[in-house]
Design a protein around this motif. Structure first.
Motif, PDB file in Angstrom:
ATOM      1  N   SER A 323      71.518 -98.429  60.168  1.00  0.00           N
ATOM      2  CA  SER A 323      70.897 -99.564  59.868  1.00  0.00           C
ATOM      3  C   SER A 323      71.836-100.175  58.661  1.00  0.00           C
ATOM      4  O   SER A 323      72.150 -99.449  57.595  1.00  0.00           O
ATOM      5  N   GLY A 324      72.523-101.417  58.667  1.00  0.00           N
ATOM      6  CA  GLY A 324      73.350-101.891  57.728  1.00  0.00           C
ATOM      7  C   GLY A 324      72.894-103.598  57.819  1.00  0.00           C
ATOM      8  O   GLY A 324      72.262-103.890  58.200  1.00  0.00           O
ATOM      9  N   ILE A 325      74.036-104.124  56.861  1.00  0.00           N
ATOM     10  CA  ILE A 325      74.038-105.329  56.649  1.00  0.00           C
ATOM     11  C   ILE A 325      74.358-106.098  58.119  1.00  0.00           C
ATOM     12  O   ILE A 325      74.010-107.399  58.395  1.00  0.00           O
ATOM     13  N   GLY A 326      75.153-105.551  58.990  1.00  0.00           N
ATOM     14  CA  GLY A 326      75.686-106.054  60.351  1.00  0.00           C
ATOM     15  C   GLY A 326      77.104-105.915  60.713  1.00  0.00           C
ATOM     16  O   GLY A 326      77.944-105.724  59.545  1.00  0.00           O
ATOM     17  N   GLY A 327      77.300-105.754  61.642  1.00  0.00           N
ATOM     18  CA  GLY A 327      78.727-105.254  62.155  1.00  0.00           C
ATOM     19  C   GLY A 327      79.000-103.769  61.818  1.00  0.00           C
ATOM     20  O   GLY A 327      78.121-103.053  61.974  1.00  0.00           O
ATOM     21  N   MET A 328      80.318-103.604  61.363  1.00  0.00           N
ATOM     22  CA  MET A 328      80.668-102.175  61.215  1.00  0.00           C
ATOM     23  C   MET A 328      80.537-102.058  59.410  1.00  0.00           C
ATOM     24  O   MET A 328      81.210-102.655  58.705  1.00  0.00           O
ATOM     25  N   ASP A 329      79.530-101.508  59.117  1.00  0.00           N
ATOM     26  CA  ASP A 329      79.411-101.172  57.522  1.00  0.00           C
ATOM     27  C   ASP A 329      79.745 -99.873  57.249  1.00  0.00           C
ATOM     28  O   ASP A 329      80.013 -98.713  58.121  1.00  0.00           O
ATOM     29  N   VAL A 330      80.070 -99.558  55.934  1.00  0.00           N
ATOM     30  CA  VAL A 330      80.631 -98.212  55.587  1.00  0.00           C
ATOM     31  C   VAL A 330      79.499 -97.350  55.089  1.00  0.00           C
ATOM     32  O   VAL A 330      78.564 -98.102  54.198  1.00  0.00           O
ATOM     33  N   PHE A 331      79.556 -96.005  55.535  1.00  0.00           N
ATOM     34  CA  PHE A 331      78.443 -95.275  55.092  1.00  0.00           C
ATOM     35  C   PHE A 331      78.947 -93.906  54.420  1.00  0.00           C
ATOM     36  O   PHE A 331      80.560 -93.791  54.472  1.00  0.00           O
ATOM     37  N   VAL A 332      78.399 -93.347  53.885  1.00  0.00           N
ATOM     38  CA  VAL A 332      78.896 -91.980  53.103  1.00  0.00           C
ATOM     39  C   VAL A 332      78.063 -90.809  53.202  1.00  0.00           C
ATOM     40  O   VAL A 332      76.480 -91.112  53.519  1.00  0.00           O
ATOM     41  N   HIS A 333      78.569 -89.758  53.779  1.00  0.00           N
ATOM     42  CA  HIS A 333      77.667 -88.269  54.009  1.00  0.00           C
ATOM     43  C   HIS A 333      77.890 -87.616  52.874  1.00  0.00           C
ATOM     44  O   HIS A 333      79.150 -87.470  52.327  1.00  0.00           O
ATOM     45  N   PRO A 334      77.144 -86.640  52.573  1.00  0.00           N
ATOM     46  CA  PRO A 334      77.164 -85.998  51.003  1.00  0.00           C
ATOM     47  C   PRO A 334      78.291 -85.220  51.023  1.00  0.00           C
ATOM     48  O   PRO A 334      78.942 -84.865  50.021  1.00  0.00           O
ATOM     49  N   THR A 335      78.766 -84.490  51.938  1.00  0.00           N
ATOM     50  CA  THR A 335      80.011 -83.589  52.235  1.00  0.00           C
ATOM     51  C   THR A 335      80.587 -83.833  53.605  1.00  0.00           C
ATOM     52  O   THR A 335      80.154 -84.233  54.469  1.00  0.00           O
ATOM     53  N   GLY A 336      82.058 -83.581  53.294  1.00  0.00           N
ATOM     54  CA  GLY A 336      82.744 -83.544  54.598  1.00  0.00           C
ATOM     55  C   GLY A 336      82.768 -82.144  55.168  1.00  0.00           C
ATOM     56  O   GLY A 336      83.524 -82.067  56.293  1.00  0.00           O
ATOM     57  N   SER A 337      82.076 -81.166  54.796  1.00  0.00           N
ATOM     58  CA  SER A 337      82.240 -79.830  55.198  1.00  0.00           C
ATOM     59  C   SER A 337      80.846 -79.291  56.360  1.00  0.00           C
ATOM     60  O   SER A 337      79.985 -80.431  55.978  1.00  0.00           O
TER      61      SER A 337
END
Length: 337
Positions: A323-337
């Motif tokens: 769920s975001g503003i629309g289209g492709m939004d940027v998200f972050v995951h707490p860790t890349g591991s």
């Protein structure tokens, strides 16, 4: 898109058939990034009697991506909507309320264009030395240049800025003819080049390229994305070991390295959550391990792409499924591991 738009405009077919043409015009416009056209066709589709719940979701997304978020509550509360879609509609309304809260709670940042005079789309920039390497559609790649069938633009090329302090270096016509404004160390393809990513030492790179293969039985040309790897040697860059998980049946692309040297990439290989998912491969025994799906905390039934690992190990990625503003939004995951 043009074909479906013509059929939707000129067809004298039944409403069900014309609704199909309109829906396809909306879908192809969205895939081409023509969001204003997609909203136009979506609005026409909503006015028909052949509306499905997926059309309601798509219309809400298009209102957001076209900057008409204020129109979403009124649309969702229109007469008859609740009786038609019930609990599904309630979920959309709850999502909208969450997004409203998110945008009101957002911190204030000033966003400006790094290269305001760019003549094409520029994206997926990564640091390289004192400068940047990024994808661009602004380069005319030859006497008979080919264009992307979806966007109508030139295929992407890798461009390089030697120093970020000079965002728009000037190149003469002869310098451009020699490709001095491009990053050609990995060779050159007639289709899309990029994105590219480097490890921490910038002596190992992963590049996304198109891969086409003829299916002789079906007599069709299959086109997918593949990953290529390169080592930096004293004499320049050279190809590394082929990626064992490339396939003519699905795409692998948008590679990035996490802090442990593992590969994070997107793929629509079988067994995912839908669309493009993000996967991890580990370097083990001289090759890349079997891809591991990053799970439903990251992946959705939509598309997750353009992974990036920050210096602190956070995974940033683009998604049209969360769920975001629309289209492709940027998200972050707490860790890349």
């Amino acid at each position: 898109f043009e074909l479906w738009s013509k059929l939707a405009t000129e067809s004298d077919s039944s409403e069900v058939k014309r609704s199909h043409f309109i829906r396809q015009a909306r879908i192809t416009a969205m895939k081409s990034g023509l969001y204003a056209d997609a909203l136009k066709w979506s609005t026409e589709l909503i006015a028909t009697t052949s509306v499905e719940y997926a059309d309601i979701e798509a219309h809400v997304r298009l209102l957001r991506v076209n900057g008409k978020q204020s129109a979403v509550p009124g649309f969702l509360q229109a007469e008859g909507m609740d009786s038609l879609y019930g609990a599904q509609l309630a979920s959309l309304i709850a999502t909208q309320q969450a997004i409203d809260g998110l945008t009101k709670d957002s911190m204030a940042f000033a966003v400006t264009r790094f290269r305001p005079n760019a003549k094409g789309s520029e994206f997926a920039a990564v640091p390289y030395g004192a400068g940047l390497i990024f994808q661009s559609t602004a380069v005319d790649p030859g006497i008979t240049p080919q264009k992307d069938g979806w966007s109508g633009k030139y295929f992407t090329e890798l461009m390089r800025i030697a120093d970020t302090a000079i965002a728009e270096p000037q190149f003469t016509w002869k310098e451009q003819l020699k490709g001095q404004d491009l990053f050609l160390d990995f060779g050159h393809a007639r289709t899309h080049d990029g994105p590219v990513a480097f490890d921490a030492e910038q002596d190992f790179a992963v590049l996304t390229r198109n891969h086409s293969e003829l299916d002789s039985l079906a007599d069709i040309q299959l086109s997918h994305l593949r990953l290529e790897f390169y080592w930096k040697r004293p004499w320049g860059w050279e190809p590394a070991h082929p990626f064992p998980w490339n396939s003519s049946q699905y795409s692998c692309g948008h590679g990035a390295f996490d802090l442990d040297g593992n590969l994070i990439f997107m793929s629509d290989m079988p067994g995912g959550f839908g669309g493009m998912d993000l996967y991890r491969c580990r370097w083990e025994d001289g090759d890349w391990s079997k891809p591991e799906n990053l799970g439903d905390a990251v992946n959705t039934a939509g598309n997750e792409s353009f992974p990036y690992i920050s210096a602190s190990g956070f995974l940033y990625f683009a998604s049209d499924g969360h769920s975001g503003i629309g289209g492709m939004d940027v998200f972050v995951h707490p860790t890349g591991s």
